[in-house]
Scaffold this active site. Sequence first.
Site, PDB file in Angstrom:
ATOM      1  N   HIS A  64       0.854  -1.200   0.000  1.00 42.55           N
ATOM      2  CA  HIS A  64       0.000   0.000   0.000  1.00 42.55           C
ATOM      3  C   HIS A  64       0.891   1.252   0.000  1.00 42.55           C
ATOM      4  O   HIS A  64       0.677   2.190   0.757  1.00 42.55           O
ATOM      5  CB  HIS A  64      -0.966  -0.003   1.197  1.00 42.55           C
ATOM      6  N   TYR A 333       3.788  -5.205   9.677  1.00 43.43           N
ATOM      7  CA  TYR A 333       3.750  -3.745   9.523  1.00 43.43           C
ATOM      8  C   TYR A 333       4.896  -3.102  10.314  1.00 43.43           C
ATOM      9  O   TYR A 333       5.482  -2.106   9.882  1.00 43.43           O
ATOM     10  CB  TYR A 333       2.417  -3.162  10.037  1.00 43.43           C
TER      11      TYR A 333
END
Lengths: 356, 191
Positions: A64, A333
């Site tokens: 992303h 992440y």
Amino acid sequence: MSRQPPRPPRAIFRLAAIGLVIAILATAFAYVSGWLDPGWLTPDSLIDTLEADTGIHAGYRRNHAKGICVTGEFESNGQAAALSRASVFDPGRRVPVIGRLAIPGPDPNASDAMPPVRSFALLFRLPDNEQWRTAMNAMPVFSVSTPEAFREQLEASQPDPQTGKPDPDKLAAFFQAHPETKPFLAWAKTARRSSSYANIGYNSLNAFRFIDDDGNTHFVRWGVEPEAPFSPMTEAQKQDPDFLSQELRQRLADGPQRWHLIITVAEPGDPTDDATLAWPAERRRIDAGIVTVDSAQSQVDGPCRDINYDPLILPDGIEGSDDPILSARSAAYSESFNRRTREQAEAPNRHQEPQS
Amino acid sequence: MNERHASRHGQDFSIPARLLHWAMAVMIIAMLFIGAGMVATVSERHALLISIHKPLGIAILLLAIVRLGVRWRYPTPELPRHLPAWQRLAARLSHWLLYALMLAMPLIGWAMVSAAGYPVTLAPGITLPPLVPTSVTLYAALRFAHTWLALTLFALILLHLAAALYHAWMLRDDVFASMTSGTRRRGPGSE
């Protein structure tokens, strides 16, 4: 000295015993660090696999990578307060939010027309230094239910050096071997790309626990539903690689964009540890309040740039579930954040270059 | 120096120092294993271990401060005179390095989490204020330091343990006993 030092050969045994104690501790440490098993799935190896597929775009999120920062607020209507004691759900509570609307993929210069999915990450800034972070996607389910299967999917998606594209046979073999991907594939076949970041809904995908005032647990998933009506991506938009961010800025120039925060409550027996399975449509849905976005900023220097939207940063009253994908997202992440912040620290001006 | 708390022979660590040493030995070694394990897994252990790592780190920080006070207030036994100078120097250096790291590691961890903009959560609903402002440059440096100083601390602890066992099993002097049961049980010291 109180006693004489031992004489050989006893001294050798005693030395060996010391060596053994140290060796056991060092080996145990190497074991928990994952150094003894190269196949061990660590956040590091997961991101390595991702990078092997996609290359590295230094300083950007590993996935992303292309997106836009947004800011606004959340106003609670109090309807979720019976399910969660989190202060964010107090009636009338208004908290600032820093969000990020993005498309999946590692390339910060990718075309917005390519991916079928858009994502919406939010950070709710709560009183008393608490935060609620969530990373939602515009799809109903995730493709796989375990991080091990996700790594296999990444490996099957590795571009062929000849064609530069994933080998369709490898992908087909992966999906064949993983029937849990069926709901995702069924959705992907019919999914329509939206014309805007602002006219589509986004889902947490993973389940979470809401803890109420009495300490009772309620399994939930959440999402945001837009007030703007859906319309599909147009032919003209397909030609513009940045249509999503431009369209959003135009919309915001006309006025704030709003989404309703919808909490879906599980019933006993609903899967809470498997993000590939949707819950039945008739499950209770609570409209908890409104997320209002009133401005957008470039991700190059906007307020979302340095935020890791780790889905396990939760306030008191919200806890993670035993969904293994949720844990893996949090761990991966963090590793992505570690890598891109290190790259930023090494070349702080990298992001100043104009990005399309 | 406080006579009341000094041991009869002046060769043992004070009782508070011994209690702190062993409690913190367990906590710090557990902490190092938790830290190494939590960054090496994508499973639910990741979040679970982090939720232990943070409050345990703050507990170690508080105990390390108490321990410095104890070190200052109570006498510390001298090393045996038969030790070569380099070993006395190594002992002195490594002990101060251990103190420095047991104080620095929790502070770096707290600052690192702050610099990343994460809430410093000790337990649900209990957060510490940020120690430093949000800065990814600072975060990157602190994150790097946290890992490498942790590995340094673990190596130092192994060295410390090996030296302690060498005193106990090879030299068989009073050094190890001065931190465990005390030297009195073993009769007069080595003077």
